[in-house]
Design an enzyme around this catalytic site. Sequence first.
Site, short mmCIF file in Angstrom:
data_model
loop_
_atom_site.label_atom_id
_atom_site.label_comp_id
_atom_site.label_asym_id
_atom_site.label_seq_id
_atom_site.Cartn_x
_atom_site.Cartn_y
_atom_site.Cartn_z
CD1 TRP A 91 29.60 -6.56 46.01
CD2 TRP A 91 29.99 -5.91 48.12
NE1 TRP A 91 30.12 -5.29 45.96
CE2 TRP A 91 30.38 -4.87 47.24
CE3 TRP A 91 30.13 -5.73 49.49
CZ2 TRP A 91 30.89 -3.66 47.71
CZ3 TRP A 91 30.65 -4.53 49.96
CH2 TRP A 91 31.02 -3.50 49.07
CG ASP A 101 25.84 -5.52 53.28
OD1 ASP A 101 25.37 -4.37 53.28
OD2 ASP A 101 26.66 -5.92 52.43
CE LYS A 139 23.55 -0.19 45.41
NZ LYS A 139 24.85 -0.28 46.11
#
Length: 306
Positions: free
Chosen positions: A130, A211, A246
């Site tokens: 990312w 993460d 999410k």
Amino acid sequence: MFDRLPQFTADPILALIGRYAADKRSQKIDLGVGVYKNEAGETPVLKAVTAAEGMILKAQTTKTYLGASGNLNYSNSLKALVLGEQVMAEAGSRIVPFQAVGGTGALRLAADLLAKAEPRGAVWVGTPTWPNHLAIFQAAGLKIETYVYVAPLQQEVDFAQVLDAAKRAQKGDAFLIHACCHNPTGIDFSHAQVDELLAVLRERGVFPLVDCAYAGFAKGFVEDLYLVRKVMAEFDEALVCFSCSKNFGLYRERVGLVLAKAPVEALVPNLTLGLSSVARANYSMPPDHGAAIVATLLGSTELKAP
């Protein structure tokens, strides 16, 4: 003064969102930020979230500050959900849950904390990753070491490269690991690879930084937490950055959590103060609404029902 600013470049993901919005064609696909969309192309509010918000509006009597640690009911409830009963029983008292402004905010708090604890250490990052990972670690003043994570032609984890990086990392370095749904490739470790990698990191005294932004979107919520729970069970010290964007559909509410494990319970108070200190310097105190939604959901048998 501003005319002397360096020339900035737009974040490629955010720039893509702008290009999508400006494109007037009806048949288009947004490949920017990863969000759930239904068949109509909408990102709906979950029914349980709407119900929780109604409960909050009826019960809430104040908008006063919660403090740098945020909503403790949220943090403790989410900690128990993420870690599971076994890890909670064995190591829960040494693990500090700390509310953050989304998963991104959790990563920034973790990075700042690492920079204070080991300013000469490096953080090892597999590429591609990312893009904001690198920006966050650079902003915190951390040295970054990179290695190849994915073998492009085979479209699988280049595990030889991963293990080589783990063996080159030094004691006091941090090793970033995606818990599941690797961003941007979607290519994850197998359980056997997780076990082997973590064994090398433990042997070398390398600090795991996890993460976890997509728990529940790969193989199921519990299955996706395999790495998180194994790290928190087997390492004396670790950091996990968790996002509710999410899996709770709370993208714009910015709801995240840092889970920080201390080597001994006596260090928990100072670890909490350390997280409070870096949060204070970044944004002072986190917002409550999204955290209150999660706390309400996790505290309600009815709203948690399938």
